[in-house]
Enzyme design. Structure first.
Site, short mmCIF file in Angstrom:
data_model
loop_
_atom_site.label_atom_id
_atom_site.label_comp_id
_atom_site.label_asym_id
_atom_site.label_seq_id
_atom_site.Cartn_x
_atom_site.Cartn_y
_atom_site.Cartn_z
CD GLU A 308 3.09 -7.82 -1.57
OE1 GLU A 308 2.59 -7.13 -0.66
OE2 GLU A 308 3.98 -8.66 -1.38
CD GLU A 418 7.86 -8.32 -1.91
OE1 GLU A 418 7.37 -8.71 -0.82
OE2 GLU A 418 7.58 -7.22 -2.41
#
Length: 483
Positions: A308, A418
Protein backbone atom coordinates in the site's frame (compact mmCIF):
# COMPACT_ATOMS: atom_id res chain seq x y z
CA UNK A 1 -4.20 -1.77 5.20
CA UNK A 2 -4.52 1.14 7.62
CA UNK A 3 -6.35 1.27 10.88
CA UNK A 4 -8.07 3.49 13.38
CA UNK A 5 -7.03 3.25 17.03
CA UNK A 6 -8.94 2.31 20.12
CA UNK A 7 -7.98 1.79 23.77
CA UNK A 8 -9.06 -1.36 25.51
CA UNK A 9 -9.44 0.49 28.80
CA UNK A 10 -11.40 -2.24 30.50
CA UNK A 11 -8.48 -4.63 30.37
CA UNK A 12 -5.72 -2.06 30.68
CA UNK A 13 -4.35 -3.06 27.29
CA UNK A 14 -3.55 -0.63 24.49
CA UNK A 15 -4.34 -1.79 21.00
CA UNK A 16 -4.44 -0.42 17.51
CA UNK A 17 -7.47 -1.38 15.48
CA UNK A 18 -6.46 -1.02 11.92
CA UNK A 19 -8.11 -1.15 8.53
CA UNK A 20 -7.05 -0.01 5.11
CA UNK A 21 -7.85 3.44 3.74
CA UNK A 22 -8.07 3.98 0.03
CA UNK A 23 -7.14 7.66 -0.14
CA UNK A 24 -5.99 9.92 2.64
CA UNK A 25 -3.36 12.34 3.82
CA UNK A 26 -0.29 10.57 5.18
CA UNK A 27 -0.29 10.25 8.94
CA UNK A 28 3.11 9.13 10.29
CA UNK A 29 1.40 7.54 13.29
CA UNK A 30 -0.98 5.59 11.12
CA UNK A 31 -0.30 1.89 11.19
CA UNK A 32 -0.99 -0.78 8.69
CA UNK A 33 -2.47 -3.40 10.91
CA UNK A 34 -4.61 -3.70 13.95
CA UNK A 35 -2.32 -4.65 16.75
CA UNK A 36 -4.75 -6.38 19.00
CA UNK A 37 -2.92 -8.03 21.84
CA UNK A 38 -5.90 -8.90 23.98
CA UNK A 39 -4.34 -12.23 24.87
CA UNK A 40 -0.95 -10.78 25.76
CA UNK A 41 0.05 -10.00 29.35
CA UNK A 42 2.22 -6.92 28.66
CA UNK A 43 2.39 -4.33 25.91
CA UNK A 44 5.44 -2.16 25.57
CA UNK A 45 3.82 0.44 23.36
CA UNK A 46 0.68 2.45 22.81
CA UNK A 47 -0.49 4.54 19.87
CA UNK A 48 -2.54 7.68 19.67
CA UNK A 49 -3.32 9.78 16.66
CA UNK A 50 -5.88 12.22 15.41
CA UNK A 51 -8.75 11.23 13.17
CA UNK A 52 -8.05 10.83 9.48
CA UNK A 53 -8.85 13.72 7.23
CA UNK A 54 -11.10 12.72 4.37
CA UNK A 55 -10.96 13.93 0.81
CA UNK A 56 -14.31 15.35 -0.24
CA UNK A 57 -13.74 13.98 -3.69
CA UNK A 58 -13.67 10.34 -2.64
CA UNK A 59 -16.75 8.59 -4.04
CA UNK A 60 -18.76 6.14 -2.01
CA UNK A 61 -18.86 3.96 -5.10
CA UNK A 62 -16.23 3.90 -7.78
CA UNK A 63 -18.61 2.69 -10.44
CA UNK A 64 -22.17 3.82 -9.95
CA UNK A 65 -24.70 1.74 -11.81
CA UNK A 66 -26.17 3.25 -14.93
CA UNK A 67 -29.35 2.40 -16.82
CA UNK A 68 -27.35 0.34 -19.30
CA UNK A 69 -25.07 -1.52 -16.93
CA UNK A 70 -25.30 -5.28 -16.52
CA UNK A 71 -23.99 -8.12 -14.42
CA UNK A 72 -23.89 -11.85 -14.90
CA UNK A 73 -26.28 -13.53 -12.47
CA UNK A 74 -25.42 -16.90 -11.04
CA UNK A 75 -28.83 -18.26 -10.17
CA UNK A 76 -32.36 -17.52 -11.28
CA UNK A 77 -33.41 -13.94 -10.53
CA UNK A 78 -36.58 -12.58 -12.09
CA UNK A 79 -35.61 -10.07 -14.74
CA UNK A 80 -37.32 -6.95 -15.94
CA UNK A 81 -37.79 -5.44 -19.38
CA UNK A 82 -34.84 -4.84 -21.65
CA UNK A 83 -33.79 -1.37 -22.74
CA UNK A 84 -30.25 -1.91 -23.99
CA UNK A 85 -27.70 -4.51 -23.03
CA UNK A 86 -24.23 -4.82 -24.51
CA UNK A 87 -22.19 -7.87 -23.58
CA UNK A 88 -18.76 -7.03 -24.97
CA UNK A 89 -16.53 -9.63 -23.35
CA UNK A 90 -16.02 -13.15 -24.63
CA UNK A 91 -18.61 -15.65 -23.48
CA UNK A 92 -17.98 -19.36 -23.44
CA UNK A 93 -20.98 -21.59 -22.93
CA UNK A 94 -21.62 -25.30 -23.19
CA UNK A 95 -24.26 -26.47 -25.63
CA UNK A 96 -26.91 -26.55 -22.94
CA UNK A 97 -25.89 -23.53 -20.91
CA UNK A 98 -28.27 -20.78 -19.97
CA UNK A 99 -26.79 -17.35 -19.50
CA UNK A 100 -28.67 -14.67 -17.61
CA UNK A 101 -27.44 -11.12 -17.90
CA UNK A 102 -29.18 -9.11 -15.23
CA UNK A 103 -29.12 -5.37 -14.86
CA UNK A 104 -29.53 -3.94 -11.40
CA UNK A 105 -29.45 -0.22 -12.10
CA UNK A 106 -32.21 2.33 -11.86
CA UNK A 107 -34.18 1.01 -14.81
CA UNK A 108 -33.83 -2.68 -13.87
CA UNK A 109 -32.84 -3.63 -17.39
CA UNK A 110 -32.21 -7.32 -17.91
CA UNK A 111 -31.97 -9.89 -20.64
CA UNK A 112 -31.77 -13.62 -20.87
CA UNK A 113 -29.37 -15.20 -23.29
CA UNK A 114 -30.01 -18.83 -24.14
CA UNK A 115 -27.22 -20.49 -26.08
CA UNK A 116 -27.45 -23.75 -27.92
CA UNK A 117 -23.88 -23.56 -29.18
CA UNK A 118 -20.54 -22.29 -27.80
CA UNK A 119 -20.51 -18.50 -27.85
CA UNK A 120 -17.67 -16.04 -28.07
CA UNK A 121 -19.14 -12.68 -28.99
CA UNK A 122 -22.36 -10.94 -28.00
CA UNK A 123 -24.10 -7.76 -29.04
CA UNK A 124 -27.60 -6.44 -28.52
CA UNK A 125 -30.30 -3.99 -29.39
CA UNK A 126 -33.45 -2.91 -27.57
CA UNK A 127 -35.27 -5.98 -28.81
CA UNK A 128 -32.73 -8.76 -29.03
CA UNK A 129 -29.43 -10.12 -27.83
CA UNK A 130 -27.23 -11.76 -30.46
CA UNK A 131 -24.62 -14.32 -29.44
CA UNK A 132 -21.92 -14.96 -32.03
CA UNK A 133 -20.44 -18.41 -31.63
CA UNK A 134 -17.26 -19.93 -32.96
CA UNK A 135 -19.74 -22.13 -34.78
CA UNK A 136 -22.89 -20.10 -35.13
CA UNK A 137 -24.93 -16.99 -34.35
CA UNK A 138 -27.91 -17.34 -32.05
CA UNK A 139 -30.37 -14.40 -31.76
CA UNK A 140 -32.40 -14.37 -28.58
CA UNK A 141 -35.47 -12.21 -28.10
CA UNK A 142 -35.58 -10.23 -24.86
CA UNK A 143 -38.39 -10.89 -22.45
CA UNK A 144 -39.84 -8.98 -19.53
CA UNK A 145 -40.75 -11.99 -17.43
CA UNK A 146 -38.01 -14.53 -18.07
CA UNK A 147 -35.69 -16.13 -15.58
CA UNK A 148 -32.14 -17.22 -16.30
CA UNK A 149 -29.42 -19.31 -14.84
CA UNK A 150 -25.70 -19.21 -15.48
CA UNK A 151 -24.46 -22.74 -15.76
CA UNK A 152 -20.68 -22.82 -15.60
CA UNK A 153 -19.63 -26.36 -14.89
CA UNK A 154 -17.16 -26.02 -17.73
CA UNK A 155 -17.67 -22.42 -18.80
CA UNK A 156 -16.71 -18.93 -17.75
CA UNK A 157 -18.96 -15.99 -18.41
CA UNK A 158 -17.48 -12.53 -18.56
CA UNK A 159 -19.70 -9.46 -18.91
CA UNK A 160 -18.67 -5.85 -19.23
CA UNK A 161 -21.10 -2.95 -19.53
CA UNK A 162 -20.52 0.29 -21.35
CA UNK A 163 -20.39 2.12 -18.04
CA UNK A 164 -20.26 -0.06 -14.93
CA UNK A 165 -21.09 -3.38 -13.40
CA UNK A 166 -23.42 -3.85 -10.51
CA UNK A 167 -24.37 -7.06 -8.82
CA UNK A 168 -27.66 -8.74 -8.30
CA UNK A 169 -25.65 -11.91 -8.61
CA UNK A 170 -24.57 -11.19 -5.05
CA UNK A 171 -27.92 -12.38 -3.80
CA UNK A 172 -27.88 -15.54 -5.88
CA UNK A 173 -26.14 -18.86 -5.56
CA UNK A 174 -22.50 -18.63 -6.61
CA UNK A 175 -21.19 -20.66 -9.50
CA UNK A 176 -17.89 -20.82 -7.58
CA UNK A 177 -14.78 -22.83 -8.20
CA UNK A 178 -13.18 -20.63 -10.86
CA UNK A 179 -10.54 -18.74 -8.85
CA UNK A 180 -6.98 -20.00 -8.90
CA UNK A 181 -6.19 -18.55 -5.48
CA UNK A 182 -8.31 -18.01 -2.37
CA UNK A 183 -6.75 -17.38 1.02
CA UNK A 184 -6.03 -15.18 4.01
CA UNK A 185 -3.53 -12.58 5.19
CA UNK A 186 -1.70 -14.00 8.21
CA UNK A 187 -0.80 -11.04 10.43
CA UNK A 188 1.47 -10.79 13.43
CA UNK A 189 5.07 -10.26 12.36
CA UNK A 190 4.32 -6.68 11.26
CA UNK A 191 2.79 -5.65 14.61
CA UNK A 192 4.55 -3.33 17.09
CA UNK A 193 5.88 -0.82 14.61
CA UNK A 194 7.15 1.54 17.33
CA UNK A 195 9.33 -1.19 18.80
CA UNK A 196 12.14 -2.05 16.38
CA UNK A 197 13.41 -4.67 16.37
CA UNK A 198 10.99 -5.45 19.19
CA UNK A 199 10.45 -8.52 21.33
CA UNK A 200 8.84 -11.67 19.96
CA UNK A 201 5.71 -12.51 21.93
CA UNK A 202 5.34 -8.97 23.26
CA UNK A 203 5.59 -6.63 20.28
CA UNK A 204 4.94 -9.08 17.48
CA UNK A 205 4.21 -12.71 16.77
CA UNK A 206 4.24 -15.16 13.87
CA UNK A 207 1.23 -16.90 12.33
CA UNK A 208 -0.16 -20.01 13.95
CA UNK A 209 0.60 -22.88 11.59
CA UNK A 210 -2.16 -25.05 13.06
CA UNK A 211 -4.67 -22.34 12.11
CA UNK A 212 -3.20 -22.20 8.61
CA UNK A 213 -3.55 -25.98 8.41
CA UNK A 214 -7.25 -25.66 9.31
CA UNK A 215 -7.72 -23.11 6.53
CA UNK A 216 -5.88 -25.30 4.04
CA UNK A 217 -8.04 -28.26 5.02
CA UNK A 218 -11.00 -26.05 4.07
CA UNK A 219 -9.49 -25.59 0.62
CA UNK A 220 -7.61 -22.30 0.94
CA UNK A 221 -4.35 -22.30 -0.97
CA UNK A 222 -2.62 -18.93 -0.59
CA UNK A 223 -1.45 -16.97 2.45
CA UNK A 224 0.12 -13.52 2.64
CA UNK A 225 2.71 -13.09 5.40
CA UNK A 226 3.20 -9.42 6.38
CA UNK A 227 6.50 -8.50 8.01
CA UNK A 228 8.51 -5.33 8.64
CA UNK A 229 11.48 -4.39 6.50
CA UNK A 230 13.11 -2.76 9.54
CA UNK A 231 13.12 -6.08 11.40
CA UNK A 232 14.43 -8.11 8.48
CA UNK A 233 17.04 -5.60 7.27
CA UNK A 234 17.97 -3.76 10.44
CA UNK A 235 19.53 -0.30 10.39
CA UNK A 236 19.41 0.22 6.65
CA UNK A 237 17.40 -1.24 3.83
CA UNK A 238 20.51 -2.77 2.28
CA UNK A 239 21.75 -4.46 5.48
CA UNK A 240 22.27 -8.20 5.71
CA UNK A 241 19.09 -9.95 6.76
CA UNK A 242 18.60 -10.62 10.46
CA UNK A 243 19.11 -14.35 10.95
CA UNK A 244 16.51 -14.87 13.69
CA UNK A 245 13.66 -12.95 12.04
CA UNK A 246 14.49 -14.49 8.66
CA UNK A 247 14.46 -18.00 10.11
CA UNK A 248 10.99 -17.49 11.56
CA UNK A 249 9.72 -16.08 8.25
CA UNK A 250 11.17 -19.05 6.38
CA UNK A 251 9.60 -21.49 8.83
CA UNK A 252 6.14 -20.05 8.11
CA UNK A 253 6.76 -19.96 4.36
CA UNK A 254 8.03 -23.51 4.26
CA UNK A 255 5.07 -24.82 6.27
CA UNK A 256 2.67 -23.37 3.69
CA UNK A 257 4.59 -24.32 0.57
CA UNK A 258 5.48 -27.83 1.74
CA UNK A 259 1.76 -28.44 2.19
CA UNK A 260 1.20 -27.35 -1.42
CA UNK A 261 0.05 -23.78 -0.80
CA UNK A 262 1.48 -20.48 -2.01
CA UNK A 263 3.13 -18.08 0.45
CA UNK A 264 3.29 -14.35 -0.28
CA UNK A 265 6.31 -12.61 1.26
CA UNK A 266 4.95 -9.14 2.08
CA UNK A 267 7.05 -6.22 3.40
CA UNK A 268 4.15 -4.37 5.02
CA UNK A 269 5.71 -0.91 4.96
CA UNK A 270 3.51 1.45 2.89
CA UNK A 271 6.53 2.60 0.89
CA UNK A 272 8.33 3.69 4.06
CA UNK A 273 11.44 2.58 5.92
CA UNK A 274 11.90 3.70 9.51
CA UNK A 275 8.90 6.01 9.08
CA UNK A 276 10.31 7.84 6.05
CA UNK A 277 9.20 7.53 2.43
CA UNK A 278 11.93 5.78 0.47
CA UNK A 279 12.65 6.58 -3.17
CA UNK A 280 16.03 4.93 -3.84
CA UNK A 281 15.48 2.31 -6.50
CA UNK A 282 19.01 0.95 -6.03
CA UNK A 283 18.48 0.38 -2.30
CA UNK A 284 15.09 -1.20 -2.88
CA UNK A 285 16.48 -3.47 -5.58
CA UNK A 286 19.28 -4.56 -3.24
CA UNK A 287 16.76 -5.33 -0.49
CA UNK A 288 14.77 -7.52 -2.84
CA UNK A 289 17.83 -9.31 -4.18
CA UNK A 290 18.76 -10.18 -0.59
CA UNK A 291 15.26 -11.41 0.21
CA UNK A 292 14.63 -13.30 -3.02
CA UNK A 293 17.97 -15.10 -2.72
CA UNK A 294 16.55 -16.87 0.35
CA UNK A 295 13.54 -18.19 -1.59
CA UNK A 296 14.88 -18.48 -5.12
CA UNK A 297 14.39 -22.25 -5.38
CA UNK A 298 10.85 -22.34 -3.97
CA UNK A 299 8.37 -22.05 -6.84
CA UNK A 300 5.44 -21.58 -4.45
CA UNK A 301 6.78 -18.35 -2.97
CA UNK A 302 5.32 -15.08 -4.26
CA UNK A 303 7.10 -11.76 -3.83
CA UNK A 304 4.87 -8.76 -2.94
CA UNK A 305 6.98 -5.66 -3.59
CA UNK A 306 5.52 -3.45 -0.84
CA UNK A 307 2.21 -2.97 0.92
CA UNK A 308 0.00 0.00 0.00
CA UNK A 309 2.18 2.82 -1.26
CA UNK A 310 0.48 6.16 -0.60
CA UNK A 311 1.19 9.91 -0.63
CA UNK A 312 4.33 9.37 -2.68
CA UNK A 313 6.27 12.13 -4.47
CA UNK A 314 4.74 10.91 -7.74
CA UNK A 315 3.09 7.90 -9.30
CA UNK A 316 6.19 7.45 -11.41
CA UNK A 317 8.25 6.92 -8.24
CA UNK A 318 5.92 4.05 -7.27
CA UNK A 319 6.22 2.46 -10.70
CA UNK A 320 10.02 2.81 -10.63
CA UNK A 321 10.19 1.19 -7.18
CA UNK A 322 8.07 -1.73 -8.38
CA UNK A 323 10.37 -2.14 -11.37
CA UNK A 324 13.37 -2.15 -9.02
CA UNK A 325 11.66 -4.88 -7.00
CA UNK A 326 11.13 -6.98 -10.12
CA UNK A 327 14.73 -6.46 -11.22
CA UNK A 328 16.05 -7.34 -7.75
CA UNK A 329 14.03 -10.55 -7.52
CA UNK A 330 15.10 -11.77 -10.94
CA UNK A 331 18.74 -10.82 -10.24
CA UNK A 332 18.64 -13.25 -7.30
CA UNK A 333 17.89 -16.12 -9.65
CA UNK A 334 14.25 -16.32 -8.60
CA UNK A 335 12.87 -16.58 -12.12
CA UNK A 336 9.82 -18.84 -11.77
CA UNK A 337 7.80 -17.08 -9.09
CA UNK A 338 5.01 -14.53 -9.39
CA UNK A 339 5.76 -10.95 -8.38
CA UNK A 340 2.84 -8.93 -7.00
CA UNK A 341 3.09 -5.20 -7.64
CA UNK A 342 1.04 -2.58 -5.79
CA UNK A 343 0.11 0.96 -6.76
CA UNK A 344 -0.29 4.19 -4.87
CA UNK A 345 -3.45 5.37 -3.08
CA UNK A 346 -3.27 2.24 -0.92
CA UNK A 347 -3.51 0.20 -4.18
CA UNK A 348 -7.31 0.43 -4.09
CA UNK A 349 -9.16 -1.32 -6.89
CA UNK A 350 -11.89 1.32 -6.89
CA UNK A 351 -9.31 4.12 -7.38
CA UNK A 352 -6.92 2.24 -9.64
CA UNK A 353 -7.84 4.40 -12.62
CA UNK A 354 -8.66 7.68 -10.88
CA UNK A 355 -5.47 7.65 -8.77
CA UNK A 356 -3.25 7.48 -11.84
CA UNK A 357 -2.03 3.93 -11.25
CA UNK A 358 -3.52 2.95 -14.60
CA UNK A 359 -1.33 5.53 -16.34
CA UNK A 360 2.05 4.25 -15.13
CA UNK A 361 1.83 0.75 -13.69
CA UNK A 362 1.08 -0.98 -16.98
CA UNK A 363 4.58 -0.21 -18.27
CA UNK A 364 6.35 -2.58 -15.85
CA UNK A 365 8.40 -5.33 -17.48
CA UNK A 366 9.48 -8.77 -16.31
CA UNK A 367 11.65 -11.20 -18.29
CA UNK A 368 9.69 -14.06 -16.70
CA UNK A 369 6.34 -12.45 -17.58
CA UNK A 370 4.85 -13.21 -14.15
CA UNK A 371 3.71 -9.79 -12.92
CA UNK A 372 0.39 -9.74 -11.06
CA UNK A 373 -1.29 -6.46 -10.10
CA UNK A 374 -2.30 -6.60 -6.45
CA UNK A 375 -5.22 -4.40 -5.44
CA UNK A 376 -7.08 -4.05 -2.15
CA UNK A 377 -10.78 -3.43 -1.67
CA UNK A 378 -13.00 -2.75 1.33
CA UNK A 379 -16.68 -2.02 1.21
CA UNK A 380 -17.42 0.66 3.82
CA UNK A 381 -18.22 4.24 2.87
CA UNK A 382 -14.64 5.49 2.42
CA UNK A 383 -13.10 2.17 1.45
CA UNK A 384 -10.95 2.17 4.57
CA UNK A 385 -12.11 -1.06 6.17
CA UNK A 386 -12.60 0.67 9.51
CA UNK A 387 -16.32 -0.03 9.61
CA UNK A 388 -18.29 -3.27 9.52
CA UNK A 389 -21.06 -1.50 7.56
CA UNK A 390 -21.04 -2.03 3.79
CA UNK A 391 -22.35 0.74 1.53
CA UNK A 392 -24.82 -1.58 -0.20
CA UNK A 393 -25.34 -5.19 -1.12
CA UNK A 394 -23.91 -4.54 -4.60
CA UNK A 395 -20.87 -2.45 -3.63
CA UNK A 396 -18.40 -5.34 -3.92
CA UNK A 397 -18.91 -5.90 -7.63
CA UNK A 398 -19.20 -2.18 -8.29
CA UNK A 399 -15.88 -1.30 -6.70
CA UNK A 400 -13.82 -3.69 -8.79
CA UNK A 401 -15.52 -2.90 -12.11
CA UNK A 402 -13.11 -0.21 -13.35
CA UNK A 403 -10.06 -2.25 -12.37
CA UNK A 404 -11.50 -5.28 -14.15
CA UNK A 405 -11.87 -3.26 -17.33
CA UNK A 406 -8.28 -1.97 -17.05
CA UNK A 407 -6.90 -5.48 -16.61
CA UNK A 408 -8.88 -6.80 -19.56
CA UNK A 409 -8.09 -3.89 -21.85
CA UNK A 410 -4.36 -4.11 -21.08
CA UNK A 411 -3.95 -7.87 -20.98
CA UNK A 412 -2.86 -7.91 -17.32
CA UNK A 413 -3.45 -10.28 -14.40
CA UNK A 414 -4.73 -9.08 -11.03
CA UNK A 415 -5.46 -10.29 -7.53
CA UNK A 416 -7.36 -8.77 -4.62
CA UNK A 417 -4.67 -8.96 -1.95
CA UNK A 418 -6.91 -7.65 0.83
CA UNK A 419 -10.67 -7.56 1.18
CA UNK A 420 -13.21 -7.90 3.99
CA UNK A 421 -16.71 -7.03 5.12
CA UNK A 422 -18.59 -7.02 8.39
CA UNK A 423 -20.29 -10.05 9.87
CA UNK A 424 -23.78 -9.07 8.74
CA UNK A 425 -26.20 -9.97 5.97
CA UNK A 426 -25.57 -6.89 3.78
CA UNK A 427 -21.81 -7.39 3.77
CA UNK A 428 -22.12 -11.11 3.20
CA UNK A 429 -24.19 -10.39 0.10
CA UNK A 430 -21.76 -7.70 -1.06
CA UNK A 431 -18.74 -9.97 -0.56
CA UNK A 432 -20.51 -12.74 -2.47
CA UNK A 433 -21.20 -10.29 -5.28
CA UNK A 434 -17.57 -9.24 -5.44
CA UNK A 435 -16.38 -12.85 -5.55
CA UNK A 436 -18.97 -13.62 -8.22
CA UNK A 437 -17.62 -10.71 -10.27
CA UNK A 438 -14.04 -11.93 -9.80
CA UNK A 439 -15.12 -15.40 -10.89
CA UNK A 440 -16.91 -14.00 -13.94
CA UNK A 441 -13.68 -12.22 -14.88
CA UNK A 442 -11.33 -15.05 -13.97
CA UNK A 443 -9.58 -14.48 -17.28
CA UNK A 444 -7.84 -11.57 -15.51
CA UNK A 445 -8.50 -12.00 -11.78
CA UNK A 446 -6.49 -14.80 -10.18
CA UNK A 447 -8.14 -14.71 -6.77
CA UNK A 448 -8.48 -12.90 -3.44
CA UNK A 449 -7.21 -12.91 0.15
CA UNK A 450 -9.23 -12.01 3.23
CA UNK A 451 -7.91 -9.49 5.75
CA UNK A 452 -7.10 -10.70 8.25
CA UNK A 453 -5.98 -13.84 9.95
CA UNK A 454 -3.42 -14.26 12.70
CA UNK A 455 -3.46 -15.15 16.39
CA UNK A 456 -3.61 -11.68 17.97
CA UNK A 457 -6.73 -10.16 16.44
CA UNK A 458 -9.02 -10.67 19.43
CA UNK A 459 -12.46 -9.23 18.63
CA UNK A 460 -11.34 -7.32 15.53
CA UNK A 461 -14.29 -6.87 13.14
CA UNK A 462 -12.60 -8.80 10.30
CA UNK A 463 -10.67 -11.35 12.38
CA UNK A 464 -10.42 -14.68 10.55
CA UNK A 465 -8.51 -17.00 12.87
CA UNK A 466 -10.08 -20.45 13.29
CA UNK A 467 -12.12 -21.66 15.00
CA UNK A 468 -14.19 -18.69 16.17
CA UNK A 469 -12.88 -15.24 15.20
CA UNK A 470 -15.55 -12.65 14.41
CA UNK A 471 -15.49 -13.09 10.62
CA UNK A 472 -14.38 -16.70 10.42
CA UNK A 473 -17.68 -18.32 11.33
CA UNK A 474 -19.94 -16.36 8.94
CA UNK A 475 -17.49 -16.25 6.02
CA UNK A 476 -15.48 -19.45 5.85
CA UNK A 477 -18.14 -21.37 3.89
CA UNK A 478 -18.91 -18.37 1.67
CA UNK A 479 -15.28 -17.92 0.68
CA UNK A 480 -14.31 -21.53 0.15
CA UNK A 481 -17.03 -22.01 -2.47
CA UNK A 482 -14.81 -20.05 -4.84
CA UNK A 483 -11.79 -22.32 -4.87
Amino acid sequence: MRFSTSLLAATGLAAVFAAPISQDTYDPDDECDFEGFSSQPVLSHTFTRSAHSRSAGIPTTSAAASPSSIVIASSAPTVGSLSSVAVSSPVEASSSAFVSAVQTSASSVAAVVTSVAPATLASSSASEVVVLSTASVVPVAATSSAQGVVSSASSTVVAKSTASVSSSASSSTSTGGALEFLGVNESGAEFGTTSIPGTLGTDYTWPNTSAIKTLMDKGMNIFRIPFLMERLAQGTMTASLDATYLAALKTTVEFITTAGGHAIVDPHNFGRYDGTIFTSTSDFQAFWTNVATEFATNDNVIFDCNNEFHDEPSNTVVADLNQACIDGVRAAGATTQYIFVEGTSYTGAWTWVSSGNADVMGNLTDPSDKIVYEMHQYLDSDGSGTSSTCVSTTIGAERIAAATSWLQENGKKGIIGEFAGGANADCETAITGMLDALTAASDVWMGALWWGGGPWWGDYIFGFEPPSDVAYTPYIDILTKYI
